[in-house]
Design an enzyme around this catalytic site. Structure first.
Site, PDB file in Angstrom:
ATOM      1  N   CYS A  92       7.745 -87.333 -13.635  1.00 57.33           N
ATOM      2  CA  CYS A  92       7.644 -86.602 -12.367  1.00 57.33           C
ATOM      3  C   CYS A  92       8.925 -85.791 -12.213  1.00 57.33           C
ATOM      4  O   CYS A  92      10.019 -86.365 -12.215  1.00 57.33           O
ATOM      5  CB  CYS A  92       7.486 -87.593 -11.220  1.00 57.33           C
ATOM      6  N   CYS A 134       6.194 -79.167 -12.514  1.00 59.69           N
ATOM      7  CA  CYS A 134       5.545 -80.357 -11.975  1.00 59.69           C
ATOM      8  C   CYS A 134       4.579 -80.843 -13.038  1.00 59.69           C
ATOM      9  O   CYS A 134       3.828 -80.030 -13.612  1.00 59.69           O
ATOM     10  CB  CYS A 134       4.800 -80.026 -10.680  1.00 59.69           C
TER      11      CYS A 134
END
Length: 259
Positions: A73, A183
């Site tokens: 992440c 992302c």
């Protein structure tokens, strides 16, 4: 040699894009994946909240005897990985937007970065961005709304395409020739993005680089797995159907976890 699993966590299904690259490069490694979808998206939370969630995820994976943890992440990496490395005795692999290769290879000297608010506002991202910004126009765009759509399996929906058009057209109009996906959810949008951006725009994500770094660390520490039949356990703290849908081509176990 070690048959202990590699641990991977993300705010949801996005980190599976990283897991797939790791599995492709390291097929004999066991793995445990934690999708904290209940708290997605991390990119809209405060730095303190992101750190607390990252600690919680890490401690769960350590209880599963993981030998290495991949923070799959971008937002958790940029806000929490320094703390995790300083406070836990396992190696951590993080994810950063691949600004360096985009900046070094851009012919138009204009690159776009599509990321979450939490990543774009972090000190680590700003430090990296400044390191490669000389003579380069870096257009930053918060991809607000994209993560929930991906989590809901709406990758090819009209809402998703409309948001991408809104976010990408200003970059295209300014002459972007590289688009950095900041992302781990966003690689699932690449087919839709390719329908929007000109053919000369190179789309860059971090999956392969993270897999190579994972392999390097395992070998350096002599904790790579021997040749074996690997096992892969995936957990989600919301309805696990969406996670299963992203893993249909893989022999993995996907379960709900009250976490």
């Amino acid at each position: 040699m070690s048959t202990k699993p590699i641990g991977v966590f993300d705010s949801g299904v996005g980190g599976t894009s990283i897991w797939k690259e790791i599995h492709k490069l390291l097929p004999f490694e066991n793995s445990i994946y934690l999708a904290d979808s209940k708290n997605a998206p991390y990119g809209e939370k405060s730095a303190d909240e992101i750190l607390a969630l990252s600690i919680k995820n890490t401690e769960f994976l350590l209880k599963q005897n993981c030998k290495l943890i991949v923070v799959a992440c971008n937002t958790a990496t940029t806000n929490a990985i320094a703390y995790l490395r300083n406070n836990y005795d396992v190696p951590f692999i993080g994810i950063e937007p691949a600004i360096k290769p985009a900046a070094l290879n851009s012919k138009s000297k204009t690159i776009g970065v599509l990321a979450t608010k939490g990543t774009l506002s972090s000190a680590l991202f700003n430090s990296t961005s400044k390191s490669y910004s000389e003579g380069i126009l870096i257009i930053e765009q918060d991809g607000e709304g994209l993560v929930p759509l991906i989590e809901a399996g709406q990758v090819h929906s009209k809402n998703t395409k409309d948001l991408l058009l809104k976010y990408l057209n200003p970059m295209i109009n300014k002459g972007m020739d590289h688009l950095v996906l900041g992302c781990t959810h966003y690689p699932y949008l690449i087919p839709v993005i390719k329908d929007i951006v000109p053919s000369n725009v190179q789309i860059i994500d971090s999956g392969e680089a993270v897999a190579r770094q994972t392999k390097n660390i395992l070998e350096k520490l002599n904790i790579a797995a021997p040749v074996q039949v690997s096992k892969h356990q995936f957990y989600s703290n919301t309805n696990s159907k969406s996670l299963k849908d992203f893993l249909l081509d893989y022999d993995v176990t996907v379960d709900y976890l009250d976490f």
